[in-house]
Design a protein around this motif. Structure first.
Motif, PDB file in Angstrom:
ATOM      1  N   GLU A   7      18.632   8.480 -11.909  1.00  0.00           N
ATOM      2  CA  GLU A   7      19.801   8.327 -11.239  1.00  0.00           C
ATOM      3  C   GLU A   7      20.236   7.373 -10.897  1.00  0.00           C
ATOM      4  N   LEU A  11      22.750   4.064 -11.507  1.00  0.00           N
ATOM      5  CA  LEU A  11      23.908   4.208 -11.188  1.00  0.00           C
ATOM      6  C   LEU A  11      24.493   2.606 -10.675  1.00  0.00           C
ATOM      7  N   ARG A 144      25.466  10.573 -14.484  1.00  0.00           N
ATOM      8  CA  ARG A 144      24.803  11.044 -13.688  1.00  0.00           C
ATOM      9  C   ARG A 144      23.900  12.230 -13.489  1.00  0.00           C
TER      10      ARG A 144
END
Length: 345
Positions: A7, A11, A144
Motif C-alpha cells: 500500500e 500510493l 488503496r
C-alpha cells in the motif's frame, strides 16, 4: 519488522507520478489549444503553461498553487473563447490533485477553483469537473483498499510460514531429544534392568546428565578428531583410531559425537566383537567419519521399523545438521558406517 507495505509503495508511486502526468497533460492540451487559436495570445499562454509545468516535475511542494494559478490565468484571459482548452486543463488538474494530496487539501482547493470557473466561464463545466474529481478520488481509494488487502493477505501468509517454520524446528528438536534419550537414559535404564554393575550404571547416568545438559548449547567450533578420540577412549571396545585435526561447528561435532557413540554402543551390544576401527578425515572443508567392525553383521533391510537406533540416532541426527549417514552390513561380514558432513550443509 514487516517489509515495506505494498500500500505504501503503491500510493507513493501514484503520488510521485501525479505531478509529471499533470505537467505533460496540460502542456499537450495547451499545445493543441494554441494551434486552434493560432494567435499571439494563445502562443503566449502556451509558453506560460510550459514554464509552469516545471513545478509539476521538479517542485511538488508548490505544484498545487502553481496549478491553481495556471487554471485561473487561462480562465481569466481566454474566458469562453477557448473551446475545450480551459475545461480540459481544469479537469486534468482536478483529477491529478486527487492522486497527490489528501481530501483536506484537495476539497477546498477544488471548491475554490470551481468557484473561479463559474465566475469566469459560467457553470457549464461544473458538473463534469465535479463528477471527474469524485471518480478520481473513488478510484484512488479503491486502489488503496485493494493494496491494503494484499498487505493483509501477505502478512497472514508470512505468519503462517513463520508458524510452520517454528513447528518444523520444534518437531526437529523433539526428534533430536527422543534420539538423545535413546542414546543416554534409555540405554542406561536397559543396563540397569539387565543387572549391570551399579557403579558402571551410576557412572553412565552421570555421563547421561552431562550430555543432556549440553543440549541446545552447541556454539563455536570444535576439533572433531579430538572429540571422537575421546568417545573412542570412553568406549568399552578396543577402538583403533585414526584422526587428524578436523574443525567443524560445535553443533555438527555434537551430532557426530552422539552418532558415533550410538554406533560404538551397537557394536558393543550386537556385533559379538570387542574391537572396532574409527577414522576421521577432512573432505574438502567438511568431514568424513567411518566406523567399522568385523563382527557378526546384520541385514539392514530386516531391522524392524520401530527400532530407532540407526535410523533415529544416527541417520536422522546427521540429516538434522545437513549431513548424511549410511550403514553397510551383511550377516557374517561385519558392519561399516560412514558419516559425512559437507561444509555447505
Amino acid at each position: 519488522m514487516r517489509d515495506v507495505l505494498l500500500e505504501a509503495r503503491l500510493l507513493a508511486t501514484v503520488s510521485r507520478l501525479a505531478g509529471p502526468v499533470r505537467g505533460v497533460g496540460v502542456v499537450l492540451i495547451s499545445l493543441f489549444g494554441a494551434f486552434s487559436l493560432h494567435s499571439p495570445l494563445g502562443w503566449s499562454l502556451f509558453a506560460v503553461v510550459a514554464l509552469s509545468a516545471i513545478a509539476d516535475f521538479r517542485l511538488p511542494r508548490v505544484a498545487l498553487p502553481v496549478a491553481f494559478l495556471r487554471v485561473v490565468v487561462l480562465s481569466l484571459l481566454l474566458g469562453t473563447d477557448a473551446g475545450q482548452w480551459v475545461p480540459t486543463v481544469l479537469t486534468t488538474t482536478l483529477i491529478t490533485w486527487q492522486w497527490q494530496w489528501p481530501p483536506k487539501v484537495t476539497v477546498p482547493a477544488t471548491a475554490a477553483l470551481l468557484a473561479v470557473q463559474v465566475v469566469t466561464t459560467g457553470p457549464g463545466v461544473l458538473v463534469r469537473a465535479v463528477l471527474e474529481s469524485v471518480l478520481a478520488r473513488v478510484a484512488y481509494e479503491l486502489l488503496r483498499r485493494s493494496s491494503r488487502r494484499v498487505d493483509v493477505l501477505r502478512e497472514r501468509a508470512a505468519e503462517q510460514n513463520r508458524a510452520a517454520a517454528v513447528a518444523l524446528d520444534r518437531s526437529r528438536r523433539e526428534r533430536e531429544y527422543l534420539a538423545l534419550l535413546h542414546d543416554t537414559a534409555a540405554a542406561t535404564f536397559l543396563m540397569a534392568v539387565h543387572g549391570g554393575d551399579p557403579r558402571v550404571v551410576a557412572a553412565q547416568a552421570r555421563r547421561d546428565l552431562v550430555v543432556l545438559a549440553e543440549r541446545g548449547h552447541a556454539q563455536g567450533t570444535a576439533d572433531l578428531g579430538a572429540a571422537l578420540t575421546a568417545v573412542a577412549r570412553d568406549s568399552a571396545l578396543d577402538v583403533r583410531v585414526e584422526a587428524g585435526v578436523v574443525p567443524v561447528p560445535a553443533g555438527v561435532a555434537l551430532a557426530f559425537v552422539r552418532a558415533a557413540r550410538e554406533l560404538l554402543t551397537n557394536v558393543e551390544r550386537h556385533a559379538g566383537t570387542a574391537s572396532a576401527r574409527l577414522t576421521v578425515e577432512r573432505a574438502g572443508s567438511g568431514a568424513v567419519v567411518v566406523i567399522s567392525d568385523d563382527g557378526r553383521g546384520f541385514a539392514p533391510g530386516e531391522v524392524p521399523g520401530h527400532r530407532r537406533g540407526v535410523r533415529g540416532s544416527v541417520v536422522g541426527r546427521m540429516e538434522a545438521v545437513g549431513g548424511t549417514a549410511a550403514v553397510e552390513s551383511e550377516p557374517g561380514g561385519g558392519t561399516t558406517a560412514r558419516l559425512e558432513w559437507p561444509a555447505d550443509g
